[in-house]
Scaffold this motif. Structure first.
Motif, short mmCIF file in Angstrom:
data_model
loop_
_atom_site.label_atom_id
_atom_site.label_comp_id
_atom_site.label_asym_id
_atom_site.label_seq_id
_atom_site.Cartn_x
_atom_site.Cartn_y
_atom_site.Cartn_z
N LEU A 247 2.76 -0.70 9.51
CA LEU A 247 2.25 -1.04 8.19
C LEU A 247 2.25 -2.55 7.92
O LEU A 247 1.69 -3.00 6.93
CB LEU A 247 3.08 -0.34 7.11
CG LEU A 247 2.90 1.18 7.03
CD1 LEU A 247 3.88 1.79 6.04
CD2 LEU A 247 1.47 1.54 6.63
N GLU B 95 1.74 8.34 3.43
CA GLU B 95 1.03 9.11 4.45
C GLU B 95 1.69 8.96 5.82
O GLU B 95 1.84 9.92 6.57
CB GLU B 95 -0.43 8.65 4.53
CG GLU B 95 -1.28 9.07 3.35
CD GLU B 95 -2.67 8.45 3.38
OE1 GLU B 95 -2.93 7.61 4.28
OE2 GLU B 95 -3.50 8.81 2.53
N MET B 96 2.11 7.72 6.16
CA MET B 96 2.76 7.47 7.44
C MET B 96 4.13 8.14 7.51
O MET B 96 4.53 8.66 8.56
CB MET B 96 2.89 5.97 7.67
CG MET B 96 1.56 5.25 7.92
SD MET B 96 0.72 5.84 9.41
CE MET B 96 1.86 5.27 10.67
N LYS C 28 0.34 4.32 -1.02
CA LYS C 28 -0.30 5.56 -0.57
C LYS C 28 -0.27 5.67 0.95
O LYS C 28 0.10 6.72 1.49
CB LYS C 28 -1.74 5.61 -1.08
CG LYS C 28 -2.46 6.90 -0.69
CD LYS C 28 -3.90 6.91 -1.20
CE LYS C 28 -4.62 8.18 -0.77
NZ LYS C 28 -6.04 8.20 -1.22
N ARG C 29 -0.63 4.60 1.63
CA ARG C 29 -0.63 4.63 3.11
C ARG C 29 0.78 4.78 3.64
O ARG C 29 1.02 5.48 4.62
CB ARG C 29 -1.28 3.35 3.66
CG ARG C 29 -1.43 3.41 5.18
CD ARG C 29 -2.44 2.41 5.68
NE ARG C 29 -2.55 2.51 7.13
CZ ARG C 29 -2.21 1.54 7.98
NH1 ARG C 29 -1.78 0.37 7.52
NH2 ARG C 29 -2.33 1.69 9.27
N HIS D 224 -3.75 4.89 16.18
CA HIS D 224 -3.94 3.58 15.55
C HIS D 224 -4.32 2.48 16.54
O HIS D 224 -4.92 1.47 16.15
CB HIS D 224 -2.66 3.17 14.81
CG HIS D 224 -2.34 4.09 13.67
ND1 HIS D 224 -2.81 3.89 12.40
CD2 HIS D 224 -1.59 5.23 13.62
CE1 HIS D 224 -2.37 4.86 11.61
NE2 HIS D 224 -1.63 5.68 12.32
N ASP E 73 0.85 -1.19 0.00
CA ASP E 73 0.00 0.00 0.00
C ASP E 73 0.89 1.24 0.00
O ASP E 73 1.21 1.79 1.05
CB ASP E 73 -0.93 -0.01 1.22
CG ASP E 73 -2.00 1.07 1.16
OD1 ASP E 73 -1.82 2.04 0.40
OD2 ASP E 73 -3.00 0.95 1.88
#
Length: 245
Positions: free
Chosen positions: A143, A110-111, A106-107, A177, A104
Motif C-alpha cells: 500500500l 480490501e487488502m 477502502k483499499r 499486483h 486510502d
C-alpha cells in the motif's frame, strides 16, 4: 512498476571493503532474490538502495533516476515486522500512504480482507501471531506508493510450516499486483520457489558471483519443490555457496 539498476557499486566501512563493482538489474514486475554467504553485504546493499548509506562509487538508478543517498524511494520490509504497537492493524497498513498524503482506507480494508485478516482491523500487533504480523507488514509495503519493494529475510523468524504458508500467500498476492521485488534470503528453497531470477553474491567484498534465470512457470505450486529439476538447482546453488565458505 519499477525498474532498478545497480551499476558498479562500491562501499567500505572503516577500511573494510564490503561491496566491489556490484552490478545487476531488477526489471519491471520481476521477483529477484539475492543469496550469499553470511556477512557478504546483503543488508548493506539494502541500506544503500534505501538511501541510508551513500555509495563510495557507482550508481543506484530507479526508473531512470539516480537515487544515491535519497530516502523514500523504495518500500522496505525488514526481518521483524516493525509494526507500531500503538497503532491498530488498519492504521499500520495505511502508514506509508499517510506519510505520502495518499491515504486510502477502502483499499487498505480490501487488502486486509485478502490477507485473511478480516475482523482484526482494529486489533493491535500484540494480539496477532507471527505469521499474521508479517502479512500486515507486507500489506503495508504493497500500500506504500513506492513501486519497488525490498524484502530483507521477512520469514526467517517463522517456523517451517508458517514460513511455507507465508511463501504461498506472498506469491498469490504478488502475482495479482506484480510489484517489482528484491528479496534477500539465506534459504535456497525459498529463493527457488519465489523468484524469477536469483543473484548469488560472493564473499566480501561482494560482487555478483552467478546469476540464475529460473524456468519454472507461474503460478507456482508447492509440489514444484519435489521435482528433480528444482532439486538439481538446489544442489547447484548449495555447491556454489559452499565453495565460497
Amino acid at each position: 512498476m519499477a525498474k532498478l539498476s545497480i551499476e558498479q557499486l562500491e562501499k567500505s566501512f572503516d577500511g573494510q571493503h564490503i561491496l566491489e563493482n556490484l552490478s545487476f538489474k531488477v526489471d519491471e514486475g520481476e521477483f529477484v532474490s539475492i543469496l550469499g554467504p553470511s556477512g557478504s553485504g546483503k543488508s548493506t546493499l539494502f541500506h544503500l538502495i534505501g538511501g541510508l548509506y551513500t555509495p563510495d562509487a557507482g550508481n543506484i538508478i530507479l526508473d531512470g533516476k539516480t537515487i544515491n543517498g535519497k530516502k523514500g524511494s523504495i518500500s522496505y520490509m525488514p526481518q521483524s515486522h516493525a509494526l507500531l504497537p500503538w497503532r491498530t492493524i488498519l492504521e499500520n497498513v495505511m502508514l506509508g500512504g499517510e506519510i505520502a498524503g495518499k491515504k486510502d482506507t477502502k483499499r487498505a480494508q480490501e487488502m486486509i480482507e485478502k490477507a485473511g485478516l478480516t475482523g482484526y482491523e482494529h486489533a493491535y500487533p500484540s494480539q496477532l501471531s507471527g505469521g499474521m504480523k508479517q502479512r500486515v507488514s507486507f500489506i503495508r509495503s504493497l500500500l506504500s506508493p513506492q513501486h519497488l519493494i525490498c524484502l530483507d529475510e521477512p520469514f526467517s523468524a517463522l517456523d517451517e510450516f508458517t514460513r511455507l504458508e507465508m511463501q504461498h500467500w506472498l506469491l498469490s498476492i504478488w502475482e495479482k499486483h506484480k510489484r517489482s521485488i528484491l528479496f534477500v534470503t539465506h534459504n535456497i528453497e525459498e529463493a527457488l520457489y519465489l523468484s524469477d531470477r536469483i543473484i548469488i553474491l560472493s564473499n566480501k567484498p561482494a560482487s555478483v558471483q552467478k546469476e540464475i534465470i529460473l524456468p519454472f512457470s507461474r503460478p507456482r505450486q508447492e509440489d514444484i519443490m519435489l521435482t528433480e529439476q528444482f532439486l538439481q538447482y538446489k544442489r547447484d546453488i548449495y555447491r556454489a555457496l559452499k565453495f565460497m565458505n
